[in-house]
Design an enzyme around this catalytic site. Structure first.
Site, PDB file in Angstrom:
ATOM      1  N   HIS A  72       0.776  -1.122   0.052  1.00  0.00           N
ATOM      2  CA  HIS A  72      -0.039   0.080  -0.015  1.00  0.00           C
ATOM      3  C   HIS A  72       0.888   1.291  -0.034  1.00  0.00           C
ATOM      4  O   HIS A  72       1.790   1.287   0.928  1.00  0.00           O
ATOM      5  CB  HIS A  72      -0.875   0.089   1.370  1.00  0.00           C
ATOM      6  CG  HIS A  72      -2.168  -0.906   0.955  1.00  0.00           C
ATOM      7  ND1 HIS A  72      -3.017  -0.622   1.807  1.00  0.00           N
ATOM      8  CD2 HIS A  72      -2.252  -2.044   0.209  1.00  0.00           C
ATOM      9  CE1 HIS A  72      -4.178  -1.690   1.267  1.00  0.00           C
ATOM     10  NE2 HIS A  72      -3.452  -2.470   0.526  1.00  0.00           N
ATOM     11  N   TYR A 200      -9.507   5.434   7.244  1.00  0.00           N
ATOM     12  CA  TYR A 200      -9.696   5.705   8.813  1.00  0.00           C
ATOM     13  C   TYR A 200     -10.620   6.781   8.727  1.00  0.00           C
ATOM     14  O   TYR A 200     -10.573   7.939   8.047  1.00  0.00           O
ATOM     15  CB  TYR A 200      -8.300   6.218   9.215  1.00  0.00           C
ATOM     16  CG  TYR A 200      -7.113   5.129   9.473  1.00  0.00           C
ATOM     17  CD1 TYR A 200      -7.178   4.615  10.695  1.00  0.00           C
ATOM     18  CD2 TYR A 200      -6.358   4.906   8.496  1.00  0.00           C
ATOM     19  CE1 TYR A 200      -6.173   3.623  10.899  1.00  0.00           C
ATOM     20  CE2 TYR A 200      -5.156   4.061   8.580  1.00  0.00           C
ATOM     21  CZ  TYR A 200      -5.228   3.407  10.036  1.00  0.00           C
ATOM     22  OH  TYR A 200      -4.167   2.520  10.049  1.00  0.00           O
ATOM     23  N   PRO A 292      -4.546   0.824  18.575  1.00  0.00           N
ATOM     24  CA  PRO A 292      -4.143   0.329  17.456  1.00  0.00           C
ATOM     25  C   PRO A 292      -4.309   1.300  16.286  1.00  0.00           C
ATOM     26  O   PRO A 292      -3.849   0.952  15.150  1.00  0.00           O
ATOM     27  CB  PRO A 292      -5.258  -0.565  17.062  1.00  0.00           C
ATOM     28  CG  PRO A 292      -6.204  -0.536  18.139  1.00  0.00           C
ATOM     29  CD  PRO A 292      -5.615   0.218  19.453  1.00  0.00           C
ATOM     30  N   LYS A 296       0.852   0.329  15.132  1.00  0.00           N
ATOM     31  CA  LYS A 296       2.296   0.386  15.398  1.00  0.00           C
ATOM     32  C   LYS A 296       2.525  -0.629  16.412  1.00  0.00           C
ATOM     33  O   LYS A 296       3.575  -0.746  16.939  1.00  0.00           O
ATOM     34  CB  LYS A 296       2.578   1.645  16.317  1.00  0.00           C
ATOM     35  CG  LYS A 296       2.290   2.951  15.117  1.00  0.00           C
ATOM     36  CD  LYS A 296       3.759   2.749  14.198  1.00  0.00           C
ATOM     37  CE  LYS A 296       3.715   3.618  13.088  1.00  0.00           C
ATOM     38  NZ  LYS A 296       3.495   3.050  11.700  1.00  0.00           N
ATOM     39  N   TYR A 384       3.620   6.797   9.656  1.00  0.00           N
ATOM     40  CA  TYR A 384       3.019   5.670   9.176  1.00  0.00           C
ATOM     41  C   TYR A 384       3.813   4.620   8.706  1.00  0.00           C
ATOM     42  O   TYR A 384       3.738   3.356   9.067  1.00  0.00           O
ATOM     43  CB  TYR A 384       1.772   5.835   8.381  1.00  0.00           C
ATOM     44  CG  TYR A 384       0.642   4.848   8.340  1.00  0.00           C
ATOM     45  CD1 TYR A 384      -0.441   5.192   9.273  1.00  0.00           C
ATOM     46  CD2 TYR A 384       0.729   3.826   7.458  1.00  0.00           C
ATOM     47  CE1 TYR A 384      -1.314   3.992   9.141  1.00  0.00           C
ATOM     48  CE2 TYR A 384      -0.151   2.733   7.406  1.00  0.00           C
ATOM     49  CZ  TYR A 384      -1.174   2.921   8.395  1.00  0.00           C
ATOM     50  OH  TYR A 384      -2.304   2.015   8.199  1.00  0.00           O
TER      51      TYR A 384
HETATM   52  P1  RFL Z   1       2.019 -11.177  21.969  1.00  0.00           P
HETATM   53  O1  RFL Z   1       1.673 -11.346  20.527  1.00  0.00           O
HETATM   54  O2  RFL Z   1       1.048 -10.833  23.191  1.00  0.00           O
HETATM   55  O3  RFL Z   1       2.632 -12.451  22.370  1.00  0.00           O
HETATM   56  C1  RFL Z   1       3.220 -12.770  23.646  1.00  0.00           C
HETATM   57  C2  RFL Z   1       3.285 -14.422  23.670  1.00  0.00           C
HETATM   58  O4  RFL Z   1       3.627 -14.863  25.051  1.00  0.00           O
HETATM   59  C3  RFL Z   1       2.911 -15.770  25.777  1.00  0.00           C
HETATM   60  N1  RFL Z   1       3.083 -15.575  26.988  1.00  0.00           N
HETATM   61  C4  RFL Z   1       3.587 -16.407  27.715  1.00  0.00           C
HETATM   62  N2  RFL Z   1       4.585 -17.695  27.206  1.00  0.00           N
HETATM   63  C5  RFL Z   1       5.384 -18.040  28.402  1.00  0.00           C
HETATM   64  N3  RFL Z   1       5.076 -17.761  29.826  1.00  0.00           N
HETATM   65  C6  RFL Z   1       4.281 -16.776  30.103  1.00  0.00           C
HETATM   66  N4  RFL Z   1       4.219 -16.617  31.307  1.00  0.00           N
HETATM   67  C7  RFL Z   1       3.427 -16.082  29.090  1.00  0.00           C
HETATM   68  N5  RFL Z   1       2.775 -14.856  29.172  1.00  0.00           N
HETATM   69  C8  RFL Z   1       2.543 -14.787  27.982  1.00  0.00           C
HETATM   70  C9  RFL Z   1       1.640 -15.472  25.216  1.00  0.00           C
HETATM   71  O5  RFL Z   1       0.770 -16.504  25.293  1.00  0.00           O
HETATM   72  C10 RFL Z   1       1.791 -14.980  23.654  1.00  0.00           C
HETATM   73  O6  RFL Z   1       1.686 -16.073  22.767  1.00  0.00           O
HETATM   74  O7  RFL Z   1       3.149 -10.156  22.170  1.00  0.00           O
HETATM   75  P2  RFL Z   1       4.689  -9.839  21.101  1.00  0.00           P
HETATM   76  O8  RFL Z   1       5.062 -11.132  20.577  1.00  0.00           O
HETATM   77  O9  RFL Z   1       5.200  -8.734  21.690  1.00  0.00           O
HETATM   78  O10 RFL Z   1       3.738  -9.230  19.677  1.00  0.00           O
HETATM   79  C11 RFL Z   1       2.993  -7.733  19.789  1.00  0.00           C
HETATM   80  C12 RFL Z   1       1.683  -7.938  18.794  1.00  0.00           C
HETATM   81  O11 RFL Z   1       1.164  -9.086  19.004  1.00  0.00           O
HETATM   82  C13 RFL Z   1       0.866  -6.511  19.246  1.00  0.00           C
HETATM   83  O12 RFL Z   1       1.704  -5.325  19.485  1.00  0.00           O
HETATM   84  C14 RFL Z   1      -0.153  -5.970  18.482  1.00  0.00           C
HETATM   85  O13 RFL Z   1      -0.979  -7.400  17.990  1.00  0.00           O
HETATM   86  C15 RFL Z   1      -0.872  -5.315  19.059  1.00  0.00           C
HETATM   87  N6  RFL Z   1      -2.252  -5.407  18.541  1.00  0.00           N
HETATM   88  C16 RFL Z   1      -2.631  -4.732  17.363  1.00  0.00           C
HETATM   89  N7  RFL Z   1      -1.522  -4.179  16.611  1.00  0.00           N
HETATM   90  C17 RFL Z   1      -1.565  -3.550  15.467  1.00  0.00           C
HETATM   91  O14 RFL Z   1      -0.614  -2.811  14.804  1.00  0.00           O
HETATM   92  N8  RFL Z   1      -2.982  -3.504  14.965  1.00  0.00           N
HETATM   93  C18 RFL Z   1      -3.933  -4.253  15.404  1.00  0.00           C
HETATM   94  O15 RFL Z   1      -4.964  -4.380  14.883  1.00  0.00           O
HETATM   95  C19 RFL Z   1      -3.882  -4.873  16.507  1.00  0.00           C
HETATM   96  N9  RFL Z   1      -4.668  -5.496  17.286  1.00  0.00           N
HETATM   97  C20 RFL Z   1      -3.670  -5.763  18.958  1.00  0.00           C
HETATM   98  C21 RFL Z   1      -4.670  -5.971  18.474  1.00  0.00           C
HETATM   99  C22 RFL Z   1      -3.449  -6.582  20.456  1.00  0.00           C
HETATM  100  C23 RFL Z   1      -4.281  -7.011  20.995  1.00  0.00           C
HETATM  101  N10 RFL Z   1      -4.198  -7.722  22.513  1.00  0.00           N
HETATM  102  C24 RFL Z   1      -2.961  -7.738  22.904  1.00  0.00           C
HETATM  103  C25 RFL Z   1      -5.185  -7.932  23.460  1.00  0.00           C
HETATM  104  C26 RFL Z   1      -5.588  -6.565  19.108  1.00  0.00           C
HETATM  105  C27 RFL Z   1      -5.557  -7.238  20.436  1.00  0.00           C
HETATM  106  C28 RFL Z   1      -6.742  -7.967  20.865  1.00  0.00           C
HETATM  107  C1  PHB Z   2      -5.809  -4.211  10.758  1.00  0.00           C
HETATM  108  O1  PHB Z   2      -5.849  -4.581   9.636  1.00  0.00           O
HETATM  109  O2  PHB Z   2      -6.330  -5.366  11.772  1.00  0.00           O
HETATM  110  C2  PHB Z   2      -5.497  -2.913  11.381  1.00  0.00           C
HETATM  111  C3  PHB Z   2      -4.922  -2.116  10.437  1.00  0.00           C
HETATM  112  C4  PHB Z   2      -4.689  -0.755  10.658  1.00  0.00           C
HETATM  113  C5  PHB Z   2      -4.546  -0.189  12.044  1.00  0.00           C
HETATM  114  C6  PHB Z   2      -5.089  -1.207  12.923  1.00  0.00           C
HETATM  115  C7  PHB Z   2      -5.581  -2.449  12.473  1.00  0.00           C
HETATM  116  O3  PHB Z   2      -4.384   0.953  12.310  1.00  0.00           O
END
Ligand code: RFL
Ligand code: PHB
Length: 389
Positions: A72, A200, A292, A296, A384
């Site tokens: 994109h 957005y 989100p 980032k 971005y």
């Molecule tokens: P993760 O993905 O949370 O992975 C951490 C892993 O550690 C495990 N864990 C353990 N393992 C061993 N012993 C323990 N005591 C443990 N405690 C936990 C967990 O099971 C898990 O597998 O962190 P990591 O790797 O730092 O990655 C970060 C990303 O996942 C996160 O920044 C993003 O997903 C945030 N986020 C989003 N970011 C975006 O850029 N766009 C989004 O749309 C977006 N949606 C989200 C999200 C985060 C969410 N969370 C955390 C609730 C939506 C949700 C619901």
């Molecule tokens: C997504 O596709 O899940 C998404 C994309 C952009 C954002 C947050 C989430 O800023």
């Protein structure tokens, strides 16, 4: 068991670090609390910065991403029925990759498995020991069996609810937090995306985002009260509300269908300092959370991994501890810039429960400024696509 780097958490941060270290002959063991299927069932981020794309290439895991991901070179922003575009390529010469976190994680698991990487699933009672010495270790249980890993370093990649951050003594750990008075209700559906770029939307009824995973998989979000539960929202109610929040011509071409996933995520800004304690290093959500808006979260996790990977390489290749000792200070500088951008973009696009008409007029004025001002568009585009590492 003995390894060079013990990695707690088998999410994207832990797996990427493990795979990068492997490419340079540095051993690691990943400890994951859940099963692989559970980790791959989480629907999260969808937009990858150029830095994360390069790290996936360096890790040797980029083939499917390049084949199936979408480049994109801009995004759309709307307010009411007004719609404008910020062109990333024009302002920065860079683009982003639309490829889901689930797929990134799947590719990293495949690469770790193909190269005989050690991953322990369903670990319990992880405890981190002696990180202020040169001989740290981790103890944990698997199916009631007590185990121990001796290592040189420990990477805490265990997300916001993990144990690593809490291992830093309370009098050392400083936490900075902002909780937003709304959440995002997200829906995944097997429908073609409404538009070929993300939209957005700031609407008087609240924020909405139109995103995607591929040509027949769409991801949509609407801002909702934090007290709502996914089961409060029928698919019909979700689609009707989304249509009210995006420009009429977009709403008219929106293809709806049954949701295959529906969840609510709270919005929070959070940073813990420092991001290291002796030989324990925090990476990703273990150290920081962003709302989100602007995508980032995963990308900031990736920049931590970049800094830690390079610091560990320096240590193993030259014996110098300068990089590992400077990890927290270096990572935090970029973390705070991502926090600032995510906070700014969230504040610009959402309805706040106590928002006045004045506040709304200011949001619209800022959007109109962004629409017409090249310098403002360039600043947004640079953030971005991802600030340099
Ligand atoms: P993760 O993905 O949370 O992975 C951490 C892993 O550690 C495990 N864990 C353990 N393992 C061993 N012993 C323990 N005591 C443990 N405690 C936990 C967990 O099971 C898990 O597998 O962190 P990591 O790797 O730092 O990655 C970060 C990303 O996942 C996160 O920044 C993003 O997903 C945030 N986020 C989003 N970011 C975006 O850029 N766009 C989004 O749309 C977006 N949606 C989200 C999200 C985060 C969410 N969370 C955390 C609730 C939506 C949700 C619901
Ligand atoms: C997504 O596709 O899940 C998404 C994309 C952009 C954002 C947050 C989430 O800023």
């Amino acid at each position: 068991m003995k390894t060079q780097v013990a990695i707690i958490g088998g999410g994207p941060s832990g797996l990427l670090l493990s795979q990068l270290l492997h490419t340079r002959g540095i051993s690691s063991v990943v400890l994951e609390r859940k099963t692989k299927d559970y980790v791959l069932g989480r629907i999260r981020a969808g937009v990858l910065e150029r830095g994360l794309v390069s790290l996936m290439e360096e890790a040797g895991c980029a083939d499917r991403m390049h084949a199936e991901g979408f480049i994109h070179d801009g995004t759309l922003l709307s307010y009411g029925d007004e719609l404008f575009r910020v062109d990333f390529a024009e302002h920065t010469g860079a683009t982003v990759m639309v490829y889901g976190q689930t797929e990134v994680t799947r590719d990293l698991y495949a690469a770790r498995e193909a190269s005989g990487g050690q991953i322990e699933f369903e670990v319990e009672n992880v405890v981190i020991h002696d990180t202020k010495t040169d001989t740290p270790f981790v103890t944990y249980d698997v199916a009631g069996d007590a185990r121990r890993i001796d290592c040189d370093f420990i990477a805490g990649c265990d997300g916001f609810h993990g144990v690593s951050r809490k291992t830093l003594p309370e009098d050392v750990r400083q936490e900075y937090e902002k909780v937003y008075p709304f959440g995002w209700l997200g829906v995944l559906s097997e429908t073609p995306p409404v538009n070929d770029e993300l939209i957005y939307a700031n609407s008087p009824r609240g924020f909405a985002l139109c995103s995607m995973r591929n040509a027949n998989l769409s991801r949509y979000y609407i801002q909702c009260p934090t007290s709502d539960r996914p089961e409060d929202w029928s698919d019909d109610a979700f689609w009707a509300e989304l249509k009210r929040r995006i420009p009429a011509d977009q709403a008219a071409k929106l293809v709806t269908g049954p949701s295959i996933e529906k969840s609510i995520a709270p919005l929070r800004s959070f940073v813990t300092e420092p991001m290291q304690w002796g030989r324990l290093f925090l990476c990703g959500d273990a150290a920081h959370i962003v709302p989100p808006t602007g995508a980032k979260g995963l990308n900031t996790a990736a920049s931590d991994v970049h800094y830690l990977y390079n610091a560990l390489l320096e240590y193993y290749e030259t014996g110098s501890e300068a990089g590992v000792n400077g990890y927290s200070a270096k990572a935090l500088k970029r973390v705070w810039k991502a926090e600032r951008f995510s906070w700014w973009f969230s504040s610009l696009m959402h309805r706040y429960p106590d928002q006045t008409e004045f506040d709304y007029k200011i949001q619209v004025a800022e959007l109109e400024f962004l629409r017409s001002n090249r310098a403002a568009q360039q600043a947004m585009a640079e953030n971005y696509v991802g600030l340099p590492y």
